[in-house]
Every structure is written in structure tokens, then in C-alpha cells.
Design a protein around this motif. Structure first.
Motif, PDB file in Angstrom:
ATOM      1  N   SER A  67      -0.817   2.679  13.838  1.00 54.14           N
ATOM      2  CA  SER A  67      -1.127   2.587  12.070  1.00 54.14           C
ATOM      3  C   SER A  67      -1.631   3.757  11.858  1.00 54.14           C
ATOM      4  O   SER A  67      -2.206   4.524  12.577  1.00 54.14           O
ATOM      5  CB  SER A  67      -1.790   1.295  12.119  1.00 54.14           C
ATOM      6  N   ASN A  68      -2.054   3.814  10.542  1.00 52.70           N
ATOM      7  CA  ASN A  68      -2.536   4.827   9.754  1.00 52.70           C
ATOM      8  C   ASN A  68      -3.082   3.976   8.641  1.00 52.70           C
ATOM      9  O   ASN A  68      -2.814   3.229   8.010  1.00 52.70           O
ATOM     10  CB  ASN A  68      -1.719   5.881   9.244  1.00 52.70           C
ATOM     11  N   LEU A  69      -4.472   4.847   8.166  1.00 54.24           N
ATOM     12  CA  LEU A  69      -4.953   4.338   6.974  1.00 54.24           C
ATOM     13  C   LEU A  69      -4.362   4.600   5.656  1.00 54.24           C
ATOM     14  O   LEU A  69      -4.078   5.913   5.780  1.00 54.24           O
ATOM     15  CB  LEU A  69      -6.589   4.802   7.127  1.00 54.24           C
ATOM     16  N   VAL A  70      -4.182   3.957   4.735  1.00 59.69           N
ATOM     17  CA  VAL A  70      -3.343   4.239   3.638  1.00 59.69           C
ATOM     18  C   VAL A  70      -4.350   3.555   2.506  1.00 59.69           C
ATOM     19  O   VAL A  70      -4.610   2.401   2.650  1.00 59.69           O
ATOM     20  CB  VAL A  70      -2.105   3.661   3.326  1.00 59.69           C
ATOM     21  N   LYS A  71      -4.674   4.438   1.517  1.00 59.43           N
ATOM     22  CA  LYS A  71      -5.733   4.129   0.226  1.00 59.43           C
ATOM     23  C   LYS A  71      -5.070   4.247  -0.822  1.00 59.43           C
ATOM     24  O   LYS A  71      -4.123   5.177  -1.130  1.00 59.43           O
ATOM     25  CB  LYS A  71      -6.957   5.074   0.419  1.00 59.43           C
ATOM     26  N   VAL A  72      -5.193   2.983  -1.507  1.00 61.16           N
ATOM     27  CA  VAL A  72      -4.485   2.845  -3.010  1.00 61.16           C
ATOM     28  C   VAL A  72      -5.364   2.895  -4.114  1.00 61.16           C
ATOM     29  O   VAL A  72      -6.325   1.993  -3.927  1.00 61.16           O
ATOM     30  CB  VAL A  72      -3.371   1.903  -2.911  1.00 61.16           C
ATOM     31  N   LYS A  73      -5.301   3.476  -5.092  1.00 58.91           N
ATOM     32  CA  LYS A  73      -6.313   3.280  -6.316  1.00 58.91           C
ATOM     33  C   LYS A  73      -5.967   2.055  -7.080  1.00 58.91           C
ATOM     34  O   LYS A  73      -4.728   1.848  -7.168  1.00 58.91           O
ATOM     35  CB  LYS A  73      -6.447   4.551  -7.015  1.00 58.91           C
TER      36      LYS A  73
ATOM     37  N   ASP B 261       6.566  -6.758  -5.674  1.00 57.82           N
ATOM     38  CA  ASP B 261       5.578  -5.497  -5.969  1.00 57.82           C
ATOM     39  C   ASP B 261       4.268  -6.013  -5.267  1.00 57.82           C
ATOM     40  O   ASP B 261       4.093  -7.389  -5.178  1.00 57.82           O
ATOM     41  CB  ASP B 261       5.314  -5.314  -7.354  1.00 57.82           C
ATOM     42  N   ALA B 262       3.691  -4.867  -4.738  1.00 57.12           N
ATOM     43  CA  ALA B 262       2.387  -5.300  -4.089  1.00 57.12           C
ATOM     44  C   ALA B 262       1.527  -4.119  -4.834  1.00 57.12           C
ATOM     45  O   ALA B 262       1.382  -2.987  -4.465  1.00 57.12           O
ATOM     46  CB  ALA B 262       2.358  -4.845  -2.583  1.00 57.12           C
ATOM     47  N   SER B 263       0.575  -4.776  -5.815  1.00 57.12           N
ATOM     48  CA  SER B 263      -0.211  -3.980  -6.636  1.00 57.12           C
ATOM     49  C   SER B 263      -1.513  -3.947  -6.417  1.00 57.12           C
ATOM     50  O   SER B 263      -2.258  -5.145  -6.049  1.00 57.12           O
ATOM     51  CB  SER B 263       0.094  -4.236  -8.083  1.00 57.12           C
ATOM     52  N   ALA B 264      -2.371  -2.725  -6.216  1.00 54.50           N
ATOM     53  CA  ALA B 264      -3.956  -2.769  -6.173  1.00 54.50           C
ATOM     54  C   ALA B 264      -4.508  -3.366  -7.400  1.00 54.50           C
ATOM     55  O   ALA B 264      -4.379  -2.694  -8.508  1.00 54.50           O
ATOM     56  CB  ALA B 264      -4.208  -1.566  -5.525  1.00 54.50           C
ATOM     57  N   ILE B 265      -5.288  -4.361  -7.253  1.00 53.11           N
ATOM     58  CA  ILE B 265      -6.274  -4.610  -8.514  1.00 53.11           C
ATOM     59  C   ILE B 265      -7.503  -4.225  -8.260  1.00 53.11           C
ATOM     60  O   ILE B 265      -8.526  -4.598  -9.411  1.00 53.11           O
ATOM     61  CB  ILE B 265      -6.139  -6.266  -8.739  1.00 53.11           C
ATOM     62  N   SER B 266      -7.892  -3.321  -7.157  1.00 56.70           N
ATOM     63  CA  SER B 266      -9.092  -2.820  -7.120  1.00 56.70           C
ATOM     64  C   SER B 266      -8.725  -1.589  -6.137  1.00 56.70           C
ATOM     65  O   SER B 266      -7.534  -1.552  -5.616  1.00 56.70           O
ATOM     66  CB  SER B 266     -10.381  -3.638  -6.519  1.00 56.70           C
ATOM     67  N   ASN B 267      -9.425  -0.954  -5.970  1.00 56.71           N
ATOM     68  CA  ASN B 267      -9.234   0.332  -4.796  1.00 56.71           C
ATOM     69  C   ASN B 267      -9.163  -0.491  -3.719  1.00 56.71           C
ATOM     70  O   ASN B 267      -9.782  -1.322  -3.133  1.00 56.71           O
ATOM     71  CB  ASN B 267     -10.388   1.190  -4.828  1.00 56.71           C
ATOM     72  N   VAL B 268      -8.116  -0.100  -2.704  1.00 56.30           N
ATOM     73  CA  VAL B 268      -7.425  -0.723  -1.468  1.00 56.30           C
ATOM     74  C   VAL B 268      -7.578   0.157  -0.383  1.00 56.30           C
ATOM     75  O   VAL B 268      -6.952   1.304  -0.585  1.00 56.30           O
ATOM     76  CB  VAL B 268      -6.418  -1.606  -1.903  1.00 56.30           C
TER      77      VAL B 268
END
Length: 233
Positions: free
Chosen positions: A33-39, A99-106
């Protein structure tokens, strides 16, 4: 950039699905796995996208649902650490159904589809564990469907708060502070923002919850359970 993904084992093990996996499978998912960050406001994936792998939420919250062309939303769930998402297309090979949407920084761990394919070709018995992950979601979906048809507006709202606070029957960690807007909550139970606000204020007056900016704090879990008329002791 290299990340020591093995360091997330303890956090991921706080929810039953990952914690009950064979150690060999736990290791494989972490090692590949890898870290993925989404705003906030961005998407991990969109409805119609090809399957690119599974995600485990480590920080933040992700809304799972669909947005149609005119902007209307149909939200199914708001998932928090340490939920795993994205498994449906893994089984049928079809595009993402939502859809998978970030509702905070994820922050998530992403296990690519190529790694999953290699694993399951070598260890086809592991399919059953991913089947359990999907079955958990189906069970929650049935519960939500039942509440939408059988409960009053106030009961629907209380039952959805209860479901989120309890971690969606073990899909993610239990919470006492729910970071979601009234618009998002209302969308999940088919209520207007005005009705959602009124019902939340009623629960707050009773001391069951406390409302803060962008957050709902559960003050009395047992009374929320009673208000939902969904649970059994």
C-alpha cells in the motif's frame, strides 16, 4: 517517498474486518500500500471510474454516494477511520458505482488493483475475506433501506446518528463527535436542511446531542438509541 505502512497496523486493527484477517494477509495489504492524501472537497474516485484498488481511511471522513448532473446528491454513508472502501468493483469488474468524496482533509492507505490481482491469483481463498467486507456494507445498506421506509423523520435521523456513532456496525471506529454538516446528514435521510436542523435542535434540547460548527457531539448514547427505536439491548 517511502512510508512505513506497517506502522498503521494497530490503528487498522481497531475495526473487526482488518483485525480478524490472517496475519499474512494483513502484512500483504500493508506492504503493498501507499499513502494517499486528499484535500477537502476532492474525490478519491468518481462514479464510472475504473477499479484502481482499495482504500483504508486513516484520517478524516469520506462521503460515499452519487452526484448527478444537476448537482443533487444521494449520499449513502459518511465513513471515518478505519473503514475500507472500494471493494464492489473488485468483484464485478465494472466501473465504480459511486463517488467517494473527502468532506475533510483525508489520509488513506491505497492498495492498488495490480497488487490485489497478484494476491488473489496466488491465494484465491482470500476472496472470502473481501466478500465479508462487502457483506458488511450490504447489511448496513439493508438497515438503512428499512429505516427510510418504516420510520418517521425524527426516528430516521436518530437512527442514522446512532449508526454513524456506532461505527456502521464495525465498519469504522466508534465516535462520539461526528464531523458532518447538517446538509450531508439531511441528504442521507432524505430530509431538508430546515427539517434536519429542527430535529437536531430537539435532540439538543433533550441533552442527547450538542451542536457545534460542522460537528455533532453525542452526549447520551442510550437515549439516542431509544429515540431511534432501532436497537435492542
Amino acid at each position: 517517498m517511502f512510508y512505513d505502512t506497517q506502522g498503521y497496523r494497530a490503528q487498522l486493527s481497531t475495526t473487526p474486518w482488518y483485525g480478524n484477517l490472517p496475519v499474512e494477509l494483513q502484512d500483504y495489504l500493508l506492504d503493498h500500500s501507499n499513502l494517499v492524501k486528499v484535500k477537502k472537497g476532492q474525490r478519491l474516485y468518481r462514479r464510472g471510474d475504473s477499479f484502481t484498488g482499495l482504500y483504508a481511511i486513516l484520517e478524516g471522513a469520506v462521503a460515499v454516494g452519487s452526484v448527478i448532473a444537476d448537482g443533487r446528491e444521494a449520499l449513502h454513508a459518511v465513513l471515518c477511520p478505519t473503514a475500507w472502501i472500494g471493494e464492489i468493483s473488485m468483484f464485478d469488474g465494472l466501473p465504480r458505482p459511486n463517488d467517494a468524496s473527502a468532506i475533510s482533509n483525508v489520509t488513506t492507505l491505497h492498495v492498488p488493483s495490480s497488487a490485489l490481482k497478484t494476491l488473489l491469483e496466488k491465494k484465491p481463498a482470500y476472496w472470502s475475506y473481501f466478500g465479508i467486507l462487502m457483506a458488511q456494507k450490504i447489511r448496513v445498506s439493508f438497515e438503512n433501506h428499512e429505516s427510510m421506509h418504516l420510520l418517521s423523520a425524527s426516528q430516521r435521523l436518530a437512527s442514522r446518528l446512532l449508526l454513524i456513532a456506532s461505527g456502521y456496525c464495525g465498519i469504522n471506529e466508534k465516535q462520539t463527535s461526528l464531523r458532518l454538516s447538517q446538509d450531508i446528514l439531511g441528504s442521507m435521510v432524505a430530509l431538508t436542511r430546515q427539517t434536519t436542523n429542527q430535529l437536531l435542535r430537539n435532540l439538543e434540547t433533550q441533552g442527547i446531542i450538542a451542536l457545534k460548527f460542522g460537528e455533532i457531539e453525542i452526549r447520551d448514547y442510550d437515549r439516542l438509541k431509544a429515540a431511534s427505536l432501532m436497537g435492542s439491548d
